[in-house]
Write a protein that holds these residues in place. Structure first.
Motif, PDB file in Angstrom:
ATOM      1  N   VAL A 188       1.154   1.955 -10.549  1.00 11.59           N
ATOM      2  CA  VAL A 188      -0.109   2.324  -9.900  1.00 11.59           C
ATOM      3  C   VAL A 188      -0.498   1.272  -8.867  1.00 11.59           C
ATOM      4  CG1 VAL A 188      -2.579   2.669 -10.259  1.00 11.59           C
ATOM      5  CG2 VAL A 188      -0.939   3.683 -11.852  1.00 11.59           C
ATOM      6  N   LYS A 189      -0.354  -0.002  -9.226  1.00 10.85           N
ATOM      7  CA  LYS A 189      -0.692  -1.087  -8.298  1.00 10.85           C
ATOM      8  C   LYS A 189       0.176  -1.022  -7.042  1.00 10.85           C
ATOM      9  CE  LYS A 189      -1.176  -6.123  -8.068  1.00 10.85           C
ATOM     10  NZ  LYS A 189      -1.025  -7.403  -8.818  1.00 10.85           N
ATOM     11  N   LYS A 190       1.462  -0.772  -7.231  1.00  6.74           N
ATOM     12  CA  LYS A 190       2.381  -0.659  -6.095  1.00  6.74           C
ATOM     13  C   LYS A 190       1.999   0.515  -5.204  1.00  6.74           C
ATOM     14  CE  LYS A 190       7.333  -0.177  -5.089  1.00  6.74           C
ATOM     15  NZ  LYS A 190       8.681  -0.014  -5.715  1.00  6.74           N
ATOM     16  N   LEU A 191       1.610   1.631  -5.823  1.00  5.01           N
ATOM     17  CA  LEU A 191       1.190   2.810  -5.068  1.00  5.01           C
ATOM     18  C   LEU A 191      -0.042   2.514  -4.226  1.00  5.01           C
ATOM     19  CD1 LEU A 191       1.207   5.889  -4.445  1.00  5.01           C
ATOM     20  CD2 LEU A 191      -0.144   6.189  -6.540  1.00  5.01           C
ATOM     21  N   LEU A 192      -1.025   1.841  -4.823  1.00  8.17           N
ATOM     22  CA  LEU A 192      -2.268   1.544  -4.107  1.00  8.17           C
ATOM     23  C   LEU A 192      -2.019   0.573  -2.948  1.00  8.17           C
ATOM     24  CD1 LEU A 192      -4.791   1.228  -7.076  1.00  8.17           C
ATOM     25  CD2 LEU A 192      -4.278   3.206  -5.634  1.00  8.17           C
ATOM     26  N   ILE A 193      -1.108  -0.381  -3.139  1.00  6.95           N
ATOM     27  CA  ILE A 193      -0.766  -1.314  -2.058  1.00  6.95           C
ATOM     28  C   ILE A 193      -0.125  -0.562  -0.893  1.00  6.95           C
ATOM     29  CG2 ILE A 193       0.785  -3.208  -1.421  1.00  6.95           C
ATOM     30  CD1 ILE A 193       0.299  -4.384  -4.199  1.00  6.95           C
ATOM     31  N   ARG A 194       0.775   0.372  -1.208  1.00  9.15           N
ATOM     32  CA  ARG A 194       1.431   1.158  -0.167  1.00  9.15           C
ATOM     33  C   ARG A 194       0.428   2.029   0.574  1.00  9.15           C
ATOM     34  NH1 ARG A 194       6.170   2.547  -3.658  1.00  9.15           N
ATOM     35  NH2 ARG A 194       5.222   4.603  -3.857  1.00  9.15           N
ATOM     36  N   ARG A 195      -0.498   2.623  -0.177  1.00  7.62           N
ATOM     37  CA  ARG A 195      -1.518   3.469   0.462  1.00  7.62           C
ATOM     38  C   ARG A 195      -2.395   2.658   1.411  1.00  7.62           C
ATOM     39  NH1 ARG A 195      -3.682   7.252  -4.504  1.00  7.62           N
ATOM     40  NH2 ARG A 195      -2.018   8.820  -4.432  1.00  7.62           N
ATOM     41  N   ALA A 196      -2.782   1.462   0.967  1.00  6.65           N
ATOM     42  CA  ALA A 196      -3.623   0.605   1.808  1.00  6.65           C
ATOM     43  C   ALA A 196      -2.872   0.205   3.076  1.00  6.65           C
ATOM     44  CB  ALA A 196      -4.054  -0.631   1.028  1.00  6.65           C
ATOM     45  N   ALA A 197      -1.578  -0.101   2.938  1.00  8.90           N
ATOM     46  CA  ALA A 197      -0.779  -0.484   4.107  1.00  8.90           C
ATOM     47  C   ALA A 197      -0.655   0.679   5.082  1.00  8.90           C
ATOM     48  CB  ALA A 197       0.605  -0.950   3.655  1.00  8.90           C
ATOM     49  N   ARG A 198      -0.450   1.896   4.553  1.00  7.57           N
ATOM     50  CA  ARG A 198      -0.354   3.068   5.429  1.00  7.57           C
ATOM     51  C   ARG A 198      -1.668   3.331   6.138  1.00  7.57           C
ATOM     52  NH1 ARG A 198       2.700   5.536   1.164  1.00  7.57           N
ATOM     53  NH2 ARG A 198       0.847   6.703   0.521  1.00  7.57           N
ATOM     54  N   GLN A 199      -2.788   3.152   5.414  1.00  8.27           N
ATOM     55  CA  GLN A 199      -4.092   3.366   6.024  1.00  8.27           C
ATOM     56  C   GLN A 199      -4.335   2.368   7.140  1.00  8.27           C
ATOM     57  OE1 GLN A 199      -6.159   5.747   5.747  1.00  8.27           O
ATOM     58  NE2 GLN A 199      -7.895   4.918   6.860  1.00  8.27           N
ATOM     59  N   GLU A 200      -3.964   1.110   6.906  1.00  2.59           N
ATOM     60  CA  GLU A 200      -4.116   0.078   7.926  1.00  2.59           C
ATOM     61  C   GLU A 200      -3.257   0.394   9.155  1.00  2.59           C
ATOM     62  OE1 GLU A 200      -3.515  -4.773   8.370  1.00  2.59           O
ATOM     63  OE2 GLU A 200      -3.520  -3.831   6.389  1.00  2.59           O
ATOM     64  N   LEU A 201      -2.045   0.876   8.912  1.00  2.00           N
ATOM     65  CA  LEU A 201      -1.157   1.220  10.019  1.00  2.00           C
ATOM     66  C   LEU A 201      -1.700   2.406  10.806  1.00  2.00           C
ATOM     67  CD1 LEU A 201       1.523   0.620  11.434  1.00  2.00           C
ATOM     68  CD2 LEU A 201       2.634   2.193   9.836  1.00  2.00           C
ATOM     69  N   ARG A 202      -2.238   3.406  10.107  1.00  2.00           N
ATOM     70  CA  ARG A 202      -2.815   4.564  10.802  1.00  2.00           C
ATOM     71  C   ARG A 202      -3.966   4.146  11.703  1.00  2.00           C
ATOM     72  NH1 ARG A 202      -1.764   7.582   5.954  1.00  2.00           N
ATOM     73  NH2 ARG A 202      -3.835   7.107   5.156  1.00  2.00           N
ATOM     74  N   MET A 203      -4.807   3.222  11.203  1.00  2.00           N
ATOM     75  CA  MET A 203      -5.938   2.754  12.019  1.00  2.00           C
ATOM     76  C   MET A 203      -5.439   2.017  13.263  1.00  2.00           C
ATOM     77  SD  MET A 203      -8.549   1.464   9.003  1.00  2.00           S
ATOM     78  CE  MET A 203      -9.745   0.863  10.186  1.00  2.00           C
ATOM     79  N   ALA A 204      -4.391   1.220  13.091  1.00  2.00           N
ATOM     80  CA  ALA A 204      -3.829   0.496  14.228  1.00  2.00           C
ATOM     81  C   ALA A 204      -3.218   1.459  15.241  1.00  2.00           C
ATOM     82  CB  ALA A 204      -2.776  -0.502  13.748  1.00  2.00           C
ATOM     83  N   TRP A 205      -2.531   2.472  14.750  1.00  2.00           N
ATOM     84  CA  TRP A 205      -1.942   3.466  15.652  1.00  2.00           C
ATOM     85  C   TRP A 205      -3.030   4.248  16.388  1.00  2.00           C
ATOM     86  CZ3 TRP A 205       2.907   6.234  13.199  1.00  2.00           C
ATOM     87  CH2 TRP A 205       3.902   5.281  12.983  1.00  2.00           C
ATOM     88  N   ARG A 206      -4.151   4.494  15.696  1.00  7.71           N
ATOM     89  CA  ARG A 206      -5.257   5.200  16.335  1.00  7.71           C
ATOM     90  C   ARG A 206      -5.807   4.384  17.501  1.00  7.71           C
ATOM     91  NH1 ARG A 206      -8.274   5.823  12.016  1.00  7.71           N
ATOM     92  NH2 ARG A 206      -7.099   7.646  11.340  1.00  7.71           N
ATOM     93  N   GLU A 207      -5.940   3.072  17.292  1.00 10.61           N
ATOM     94  CA  GLU A 207      -6.409   2.205  18.374  1.00 10.61           C
ATOM     95  C   GLU A 207      -5.409   2.183  19.524  1.00 10.61           C
ATOM     96  OE1 GLU A 207      -9.313   0.643  18.788  1.00 10.61           O
ATOM     97  OE2 GLU A 207      -9.931   1.740  16.985  1.00 10.61           O
TER      98      GLU A 207
END
Length: 251
Positions: A188-207
Motif C-alpha cells: 500500500v505504501k509503495k502504491l501511494l508513493i507511485r500515485r503521488a509521483a504520478r500526480q506530481e508529474l501530471r502537474m508538471a506536464w500541465r505547466e
C-alpha cells in the motif's frame, strides 16, 4: 488508479475497475504474478477488458463465473454493499479474515492460498469430511487432506472423528511467525508513493503545456521541459492540440 466496487454484469458475472497494483494488494501477490494471472484468465475467456486504463481511471474488466460455481451475481454485489473502503486503495477494509485472501497470513511463504481457501470453505459450510471438502473445492481428496492438516498444524482447524471444523487463531501472529507480517502495508505504501509521483508529474506536464501554448513554435523546447522527459508522442500530441487551438482562435 483506484479499485471500485463490482456490480452485476449479467446472470453470472460482475464488472469492476482496478489497477494491477490494487489487484496485487487485494490478492496478496506481487505485480508480476498479477500480470501473468490476468493474461491467463483473459486467455480462458473468463475475464475481458471493457475499457483501457487512462490517467484518471483504472482498467475496467468483466469477470464471468464458471458454471460450477454456486455464487450468484447478487451474492457478488451484496458482499460489497455497505462495506467500508480504504480511501487510499478503494479496497474493502472490513472483510472477515476467511474472505480476504490478501491478508499477510495467506501469502506465499505463509499458509498460502490453497490452505486459506480450505479454511474459508470450513468457515462457511461448517463441519466437513475431507471427501466433502474435496468435492466442494473440486480437488483430489489427497489435496484436501494435506490442506486440512496444514490448517490443523497452525491452529485453524480441528478434527472430530472424520469431520473437520474451523477454529480461530491470531492470523497476524501467524504471519509474524512466517515472516510475512506487514507485507500488505508495504504494498500500500509503495502504491501511494507511485500515485503521488504520478500526480506530481501530471502537474508538471500541465505547466509545460501551458507554457508551450504561448511559446513561439520555432524556438527549441526549454531545458526545464526537457528535464521532465516528456515522451515524444506526448509532445507531438501537445503540438497538434496547440496548432488546432491556434487555428480555431484565428478562425
Amino acid at each position: 488508479m483506484r479499485g471500485t466496487s463490482p456490480h452485476c454484469a449479467g446472470a453470472r458475472g460482475i464488472d469492476f475497475s482496478a489497477s494491477q497494483a490494487v489487484i496485487a494488494i487485494a490478492a496478496g501477490i506481487c505485480d508480476s504474478t498479477v500480470r501473468n494471472s490476468l493474461d491467463r484468465i483473459i486467455a480462458s475467456e473468463r475475464l475481458r477488458v471493457l475499457e483501457a486504463p487512462t490517467h484518471k481511471a483504472a482498467t475496467r474488466y468483466r469477470l464471468t463465473f464458471p458454471a460450477r460455481w454456486t455464487i450468484s451475481d447478487c451474492d457478488a454485489c451484496s458482499s460489497t454493499e455497505g462495506t467500508i473502503t480504504d480511501p487510499s486503495t478503494g479496497l474493502s477494509s472490513q472483510l472477515p479474515p476467511e474472505a480476504d485472501l490478501g491478508i499477510d497470513a495467506a501469502r506465499w511463504g505463509a499458509l498460502g492460498k490453497p490452505a486459506m481457501i480450505a479454511w474459508r470453505a470450513l468457515s462457511s459450510l461448517g463441519q466437513l469430511t475431507s471427501k466433502e471438502l474435496s468435492a466442494h473445492l473440486k480437488i483430489s481428496e489427497t489435496a484436501a487432506r494435506l490442506r486440512l492438516r496444514k490448517l490443523a498444524q497452525h491452529g485453524l482447524a480441528s478434527r472430530s472423528g472424520t469431520r473437520w471444523e474451523p477454529t480461530q487463531a491470531n492470523l497476524d501472529q501467524l504471519a509474524q511467525c512466517f515472516g510475512t507480517n506487514g507485507k500488505r502495508q508495504k504494498q500500500v505504501k509503495k502504491l501511494l508513493i507511485r500515485r503521488a509521483a504520478r500526480q506530481e508529474l501530471r502537474m508538471a506536464w500541465r505547466e509545460a503545456f501551458r507554457y508551450l501554448m504561448n511559446a513561439d513554435p520555432n524556438t527549441p523546447v526549454p531545458d526545464w521541459i526537457q528535464s521532465l522527459r516528456v515522451p515524444q508522442r506526448v509532445l507531438s500530441t501537445w503540438y497538434r492540440r496547440i496548432s488546432s487551438r491556434q487555428k480555431a482562435v484565428v478562425a
